[in-house]
Write a protein that holds these residues in place. Structure first.
Motif, PDB file in Angstrom:
ATOM      1  N   ALA A  31       0.723  -1.042  -0.098  1.00 20.67           N
ATOM      2  CA  ALA A  31       0.025  -0.120  -0.020  1.00 20.67           C
ATOM      3  C   ALA A  31       0.742   1.123  -0.019  1.00 20.67           C
ATOM      4  CB  ALA A  31      -0.932   0.078   1.202  1.00 20.67           C
ATOM      5  N   ASP A  32       0.311   2.344  -0.453  1.00 24.97           N
ATOM      6  CA  ASP A  32       1.110   3.710  -0.674  1.00 24.97           C
ATOM      7  C   ASP A  32       0.850   4.131   0.630  1.00 24.97           C
ATOM      8  OD1 ASP A  32       2.621   5.881  -1.222  1.00 24.97           O
ATOM      9  OD2 ASP A  32       1.112   6.395  -2.964  1.00 24.97           O
ATOM     10  N   VAL A  33       1.792   3.899   1.586  1.00 21.24           N
ATOM     11  CA  VAL A  33       1.686   4.355   3.167  1.00 21.24           C
ATOM     12  C   VAL A  33       2.122   5.711   3.155  1.00 21.24           C
ATOM     13  CG1 VAL A  33       2.626   3.781   5.605  1.00 21.24           C
ATOM     14  CG2 VAL A  33       2.000   2.046   4.253  1.00 21.24           C
ATOM     15  N   SER A  34       3.267   6.104   2.526  1.00 19.22           N
ATOM     16  CA  SER A  34       3.680   7.543   2.464  1.00 19.22           C
ATOM     17  C   SER A  34       2.727   8.345   2.287  1.00 19.22           C
ATOM     18  CB  SER A  34       4.939   7.721   1.412  1.00 19.22           C
ATOM     19  OG  SER A  34       5.521   8.946   1.748  1.00 19.22           O
ATOM     20  N   TYR A  35       1.818   8.148   1.116  1.00 19.26           N
ATOM     21  CA  TYR A  35       0.853   9.230   0.944  1.00 19.26           C
ATOM     22  C   TYR A  35      -0.183   9.468   2.069  1.00 19.26           C
ATOM     23  CZ  TYR A  35      -3.900  10.159  -0.798  1.00 19.26           C
ATOM     24  OH  TYR A  35      -5.149  10.345  -0.898  1.00 19.26           O
ATOM     25  N   LEU A  36      -0.731   8.246   2.597  1.00 16.85           N
ATOM     26  CA  LEU A  36      -1.643   8.202   3.399  1.00 16.85           C
ATOM     27  C   LEU A  36      -1.247   8.950   4.819  1.00 16.85           C
ATOM     28  CD1 LEU A  36      -2.929   4.750   2.952  1.00 16.85           C
ATOM     29  CD2 LEU A  36      -4.112   6.818   2.487  1.00 16.85           C
ATOM     30  N   LEU A  37       0.245   8.686   5.223  1.00 18.00           N
ATOM     31  CA  LEU A  37       0.556   9.431   6.517  1.00 18.00           C
ATOM     32  C   LEU A  37       0.723  10.890   6.154  1.00 18.00           C
ATOM     33  CD1 LEU A  37       3.537   6.916   7.357  1.00 18.00           C
ATOM     34  CD2 LEU A  37       1.079   7.067   8.445  1.00 18.00           C
ATOM     35  N   ALA A  38       1.168  11.157   5.101  1.00 14.64           N
ATOM     36  CA  ALA A  38       1.005  12.809   4.541  1.00 14.64           C
ATOM     37  C   ALA A  38      -0.318  13.371   4.690  1.00 14.64           C
ATOM     38  CB  ALA A  38       1.872  12.689   3.426  1.00 14.64           C
ATOM     39  N   ALA A  39      -1.097  12.492   4.407  1.00 12.13           N
ATOM     40  CA  ALA A  39      -2.446  13.135   4.157  1.00 12.13           C
ATOM     41  C   ALA A  39      -2.976  13.254   5.591  1.00 12.13           C
ATOM     42  CB  ALA A  39      -3.504  12.046   3.448  1.00 12.13           C
ATOM     43  N   PHE A  40      -2.699  12.268   6.453  1.00 13.89           N
ATOM     44  CA  PHE A  40      -3.049  12.161   7.882  1.00 13.89           C
ATOM     45  C   PHE A  40      -2.369  13.498   8.774  1.00 13.89           C
ATOM     46  CE2 PHE A  40      -3.287   7.510   7.853  1.00 13.89           C
ATOM     47  CZ  PHE A  40      -4.382   7.435   7.250  1.00 13.89           C
ATOM     48  N   ALA A  41      -1.205  13.712   8.383  1.00 16.14           N
ATOM     49  CA  ALA A  41      -0.567  14.930   9.158  1.00 16.14           C
ATOM     50  C   ALA A  41      -1.113  16.216   8.545  1.00 16.14           C
ATOM     51  CB  ALA A  41       0.906  14.906   8.682  1.00 16.14           C
ATOM     52  N   LEU A  42      -1.576  16.386   7.091  1.00 10.76           N
ATOM     53  CA  LEU A  42      -2.553  17.515   6.986  1.00 10.76           C
ATOM     54  C   LEU A  42      -3.665  17.398   7.779  1.00 10.76           C
ATOM     55  CD1 LEU A  42      -1.703  17.228   3.062  1.00 10.76           C
ATOM     56  CD2 LEU A  42      -0.904  18.998   4.728  1.00 10.76           C
ATOM     57  N   ASN A  43      -4.370  16.367   7.803  1.00 11.97           N
ATOM     58  CA  ASN A  43      -5.710  16.316   8.487  1.00 11.97           C
ATOM     59  C   ASN A  43      -5.576  17.043   9.925  1.00 11.97           C
ATOM     60  OD1 ASN A  43      -8.072  14.010   9.728  1.00 11.97           O
ATOM     61  ND2 ASN A  43      -8.527  15.717   8.219  1.00 11.97           N
ATOM     62  N   VAL A  44      -4.409  16.588  10.585  1.00 13.00           N
ATOM     63  CA  VAL A  44      -4.243  17.029  12.138  1.00 13.00           C
ATOM     64  C   VAL A  44      -4.158  18.413  11.834  1.00 13.00           C
ATOM     65  CG1 VAL A  44      -2.609  17.101  13.945  1.00 13.00           C
ATOM     66  CG2 VAL A  44      -3.205  14.908  12.748  1.00 13.00           C
ATOM     67  N   GLY A  45      -3.362  19.046  10.761  1.00  9.55           N
ATOM     68  CA  GLY A  45      -3.106  20.604  10.817  1.00  9.55           C
ATOM     69  C   GLY A  45      -4.383  21.263  10.601  1.00  9.55           C
ATOM     70  N   GLU A  46      -5.270  20.726   9.664  1.00  8.71           N
ATOM     71  CA  GLU A  46      -6.635  21.138   9.467  1.00  8.71           C
ATOM     72  C   GLU A  46      -7.320  21.234  10.631  1.00  8.71           C
ATOM     73  OE1 GLU A  46     -10.215  20.683   6.281  1.00  8.71           O
ATOM     74  OE2 GLU A  46      -9.056  18.947   6.946  1.00  8.71           O
ATOM     75  N   LEU A  47      -7.364  20.246  11.641  1.00  8.04           N
ATOM     76  CA  LEU A  47      -8.174  20.253  12.943  1.00  8.04           C
ATOM     77  C   LEU A  47      -7.458  21.135  13.861  1.00  8.04           C
ATOM     78  CD1 LEU A  47      -8.767  16.331  13.475  1.00  8.04           C
ATOM     79  CD2 LEU A  47     -10.146  17.997  12.321  1.00  8.04           C
ATOM     80  N   ALA A  48      -6.435  21.409  13.908  1.00  4.25           N
ATOM     81  CA  ALA A  48      -5.764  22.387  14.715  1.00  4.25           C
ATOM     82  C   ALA A  48      -6.269  23.853  14.334  1.00  4.25           C
ATOM     83  CB  ALA A  48      -4.180  22.469  14.511  1.00  4.25           C
ATOM     84  N   LEU A  49      -6.121  23.974  12.995  1.00  4.43           N
ATOM     85  CA  LEU A  49      -6.731  25.344  12.738  1.00  4.43           C
ATOM     86  C   LEU A  49      -8.339  25.513  12.797  1.00  4.43           C
ATOM     87  CD1 LEU A  49      -5.958  27.941  11.508  1.00  4.43           C
ATOM     88  CD2 LEU A  49      -6.300  26.895   9.218  1.00  4.43           C
ATOM     89  N   VAL A  50      -8.852  24.286  12.584  1.00  5.84           N
ATOM     90  CA  VAL A  50     -10.513  24.349  12.783  1.00  5.84           C
ATOM     91  C   VAL A  50     -10.769  24.598  14.370  1.00  5.84           C
ATOM     92  CG1 VAL A  50     -12.682  23.006  13.159  1.00  5.84           C
ATOM     93  CG2 VAL A  50     -11.035  23.042  10.852  1.00  5.84           C
ATOM     94  N   ALA A  51     -10.066  24.058  15.203  1.00  2.00           N
ATOM     95  CA  ALA A  51     -10.284  24.105  16.549  1.00  2.00           C
ATOM     96  C   ALA A  51     -10.044  25.573  17.068  1.00  2.00           C
ATOM     97  CB  ALA A  51      -9.364  23.394  17.487  1.00  2.00           C
ATOM     98  N   ALA A  52      -8.937  26.332  16.473  1.00  2.00           N
ATOM     99  CA  ALA A  52      -8.603  27.689  16.920  1.00  2.00           C
ATOM    100  C   ALA A  52      -9.865  28.681  16.310  1.00  2.00           C
ATOM    101  CB  ALA A  52      -7.426  28.190  16.227  1.00  2.00           C
ATOM    102  N   VAL A  53     -10.260  28.361  15.194  1.00  2.00           N
ATOM    103  CA  VAL A  53     -11.476  29.054  14.739  1.00  2.00           C
ATOM    104  C   VAL A  53     -12.796  28.925  15.599  1.00  2.00           C
ATOM    105  CG1 VAL A  53     -13.182  29.320  12.854  1.00  2.00           C
ATOM    106  CG2 VAL A  53     -10.915  28.988  12.232  1.00  2.00           C
ATOM    107  N   ALA A  54     -13.215  27.691  15.990  1.00  2.00           N
ATOM    108  CA  ALA A  54     -14.213  27.559  16.981  1.00  2.00           C
ATOM    109  C   ALA A  54     -14.055  28.069  18.348  1.00  2.00           C
ATOM    110  CB  ALA A  54     -14.310  25.918  17.361  1.00  2.00           C
ATOM    111  N   LEU A  55     -12.655  27.887  18.829  1.00  3.97           N
ATOM    112  CA  LEU A  55     -12.379  28.715  20.163  1.00  3.97           C
ATOM    113  C   LEU A  55     -12.501  30.316  20.205  1.00  3.97           C
ATOM    114  CD1 LEU A  55      -9.411  26.966  21.930  1.00  3.97           C
ATOM    115  CD2 LEU A  55     -11.690  27.014  22.609  1.00  3.97           C
TER     116      LEU A  55
END
Length: 309
Positions: free
Chosen positions: A179-203
């Motif tokens: 499986a293309d693990v590198s792509y998926l791990l990169a996508a997960f890292a971007l997802n965490v960054g998005e959540l950090a920004l969404v959480a800041a907006v919500a707060l």
């Protein structure tokens, strides 16, 4: 720093005990498993369907979770009047707010790690992994969690290392089946960054608004941020110049959440000339950190002036 850590730890403990999050987790796992069936129904696009449906499910449910936590946790402190006990102590209001933020981000990171592990497990099955072996890997992971939690004095403390370990084991399991693990791990890292920004907006909205309005505003900003590139590229003659100017102004102000979902081809092929996927991930996470920091400064200033009497 110790005060911020204490608030963040208590926030994390409160969040992982919330039954609503377990419901979201169950729905997300259901969607990830359902992606296998959708892949079988597609015409030669199994890999793409499983990857796209899985990543879309993780992104959607994790954003909803971040908005829910950002909108409710601060409001609960005010409603339960526990905030009136905390603020008279030697702790600044910005420290309290930062503690809440880091607790939410930690919870979001655990959520993405668990969902990422499940997605990697599903991908391995889609790539031809033996079902019995796959179920055995999951059973061992759950048994390890139960064993560690049984011996731990603080059961919530084992969630973070177990989630990271689960993600790592499933990454190795998926890589073993090509499986293309590198792509998926990169996508997960971007997802965490998005959540950090969404959480800041919500707060930011939670610092002066009610949970319902906070959720509506935060989701609205997220939708506009996901559509930022589309709004910026509007050139049709049927759209009045004033409307185009307004849309372009909105694009300059709202966070560009479209950066966090560049797509499979962009992460695997399109970004090679720019240094590779992980260079893009690092730059995007730096953008999320800077924007979230700015939002937290504004939220702290608003929260500092808020009267709770």
């Amino acid at each position: 720093m110790s005060r911020i850590y204490a608030i963040a730890l208590n926030t994390f403990r409160e969040a992982v005990r919330d039954r609503v999050l377990y419901g979201m987790l169950a729905l997300a796992i259901g969607m990830l498993l359902f992606s296998l069936a959708l892949g079988e129904l597609s015409l030669g696009q199994n890999d793409r369907v499983v990857a796209d449906v899985g990543m879309a499910s993780i992104s959607f449910f994790s954003v909803i979770m971040a908005v829910f936590l950002g909108a409710s946790l601060l409001y609960k402190e005010i409603e339960r009047k526990t905030l009136y006990v905390i603020l008279p102590k030697p702790i600044a209001r910005y420290e309290f707010l930062l503690g809440k933020y880091f607790g939410i981000v930690a919870t979001a990171g655990v959520f993405v790690a668990i969902m990422g592990g499940v997605h990697l497990w599903v991908t391995a099955i889609q790539k031809g992994a033996d079902v019995v072996t796959s179920l055995g890997v999951v059973a061992l992971a759950l048994a390890a969690l139960a064993g560690i939690a049984y011996r731990a004095t603080d059961r919530t403390a084992v969630v973070v290392p177990w989630a990271l370990g689960f993600l790592g084991v499933m990454a190795l399991f998926a890589a073993k089946h090509e499986a293309d693990v590198s792509y998926l791990l990169a996508a997960f890292a971007l997802n965490v960054g998005e959540l950090a920004l969404v959480a800041a907006v919500a707060l930011l909205f939670s610092s002066f608004s009610t949970p319902f309005l906070t959720g509506a505003f935060a989701l609205g900003v997220w939708v506009m941020g996901r559509s930022a590139d589309t709004m910026a590229s509007i050139r049709g003659n049927r759209v009045p110049e004033e409307v185009r100017a307004l849309l372009h102004t909105v694009v300059e102000i709202v966070p560009n959440f479209h950066l966090f979902v560049p797509g499979r081809r962009a992460l695997t092929v399109g970004l090679v000339e720019q240094g590779g996927a992980w260079v893009y991930v690092a730059e995007t996470l730096l953008y999320a950190t800077a924007y979230a920091g700015l939002l937290l400064v504004v939220a702290s200033l608003i929260f500092r002036r808020r009267d709770f009497l």
